[in-house]
Design a protein around this motif. Structure first.
Motif, PDB file in Angstrom:
ATOM      1  N   ILE A   1      45.974 -33.253 -52.988  1.00  0.00           N
ATOM      2  CA  ILE A   1      45.771 -32.591 -51.788  1.00  0.00           C
ATOM      3  C   ILE A   1      46.647 -33.347 -50.557  1.00  0.00           C
ATOM      4  CG2 ILE A   1      44.035 -32.476 -49.741  1.00  0.00           C
ATOM      5  CD1 ILE A   1      41.971 -32.340 -51.887  1.00  0.00           C
TER       6      ILE A   1
ATOM      7  N   ASP B   1      46.795 -32.109 -47.295  1.00  0.00           N
ATOM      8  CA  ASP B   1      46.221 -32.071 -46.141  1.00  0.00           C
ATOM      9  C   ASP B   1      44.860 -31.134 -46.232  1.00  0.00           C
ATOM     10  OD1 ASP B   1      45.835 -32.072 -43.419  1.00  0.00           O
ATOM     11  OD2 ASP B   1      47.562 -31.047 -42.743  1.00  0.00           O
ATOM     12  N   HIS B   2      44.177 -30.787 -45.088  1.00  0.00           N
ATOM     13  CA  HIS B   2      42.983 -29.896 -45.318  1.00  0.00           C
ATOM     14  C   HIS B   2      43.065 -29.232 -44.258  1.00  0.00           C
ATOM     15  CE1 HIS B   2      41.169 -33.544 -43.520  1.00  0.00           C
ATOM     16  NE2 HIS B   2      40.296 -32.716 -42.843  1.00  0.00           N
ATOM     17  N   LEU B   3      42.471 -28.003 -44.097  1.00  0.00           N
ATOM     18  CA  LEU B   3      42.089 -27.338 -42.821  1.00  0.00           C
ATOM     19  C   LEU B   3      40.542 -27.328 -42.682  1.00  0.00           C
ATOM     20  CD1 LEU B   3      43.645 -23.820 -44.172  1.00  0.00           C
ATOM     21  CD2 LEU B   3      44.579 -25.520 -42.650  1.00  0.00           C
ATOM     22  N   ASN B   4      40.591 -27.475 -41.170  1.00  0.00           N
ATOM     23  CA  ASN B   4      39.130 -27.378 -40.613  1.00  0.00           C
ATOM     24  C   ASN B   4      38.666 -26.070 -40.266  1.00  0.00           C
ATOM     25  OD1 ASN B   4      36.673 -27.719 -39.393  1.00  0.00           O
ATOM     26  ND2 ASN B   4      37.609 -29.196 -37.559  1.00  0.00           N
TER      27      ASN B   4
ATOM     28  N   TYR C   1      45.308 -38.447 -46.607  1.00  0.00           N
ATOM     29  CA  TYR C   1      45.749 -38.442 -47.728  1.00  0.00           C
ATOM     30  C   TYR C   1      47.078 -39.429 -48.249  1.00  0.00           C
ATOM     31  CZ  TYR C   1      42.297 -34.755 -47.732  1.00  0.00           C
ATOM     32  OH  TYR C   1      41.331 -34.122 -47.511  1.00  0.00           O
TER      33      TYR C   1
ATOM     34  N   VAL D   1      47.201 -27.509 -49.893  1.00  0.00           N
ATOM     35  CA  VAL D   1      46.311 -27.929 -48.883  1.00  0.00           C
ATOM     36  C   VAL D   1      45.022 -27.411 -49.158  1.00  0.00           C
ATOM     37  CG1 VAL D   1      45.828 -27.314 -46.480  1.00  0.00           C
ATOM     38  CG2 VAL D   1      48.141 -27.751 -46.938  1.00  0.00           C
ATOM     39  N   TYR D   2      43.821 -28.384 -48.913  1.00  0.00           N
ATOM     40  CA  TYR D   2      42.548 -27.911 -49.112  1.00  0.00           C
ATOM     41  C   TYR D   2      41.863 -27.258 -48.069  1.00  0.00           C
ATOM     42  CZ  TYR D   2      37.879 -28.907 -50.994  1.00  0.00           C
ATOM     43  OH  TYR D   2      36.588 -28.731 -51.656  1.00  0.00           O
TER      44      TYR D   2
END
Length: 86
Positions: free
Chosen positions: A36, A38-41, A66, A85-86
């Motif tokens: 991962i 980055d991740h999206l909110n 991360y 991206v998660y």
């Protein structure tokens, strides 16, 4: 978060978490492992909404959630890992 805090109290300095989740990237085939970036909110809520009433909202830097060094090391060790991206 209690288990993570307990692990820190026991002297654990690094923790790697994993999960199994589906994906929407058509270039990723089933069974592949993604590191991962980055991740999206997508919750629709501001993560800073729980700040103390009457206090200014403080910006929380999430650019290094991360660890770039860990991600680079993982990608170097396992050439078949995907980056996403998660």
């Amino acid at each position: 978060t209690r288990p993570v805090h307990w692990l820190k109290e026991q002297g654990v300095q690094r923790l790697v978490l994993t999960n199994a989740a589906g994906g929407i990237n058509p270039g990723f085939s089933p069974g592949r492992v993604m590191v991962i970036a980055d991740h999206l909110n997508l919750t629709g809520h501001n993560p800073l909404a729980a700040t103390t009433p009457g206090q200014p909202v403080t910006f929380v830097d999430t650019s290094r959630i991360y660890c770039p060094a860990w991600r680079k090391a993982l990608m170097a060790q396992q050439s078949d890992l995907l980056d996403g991206v998660y």
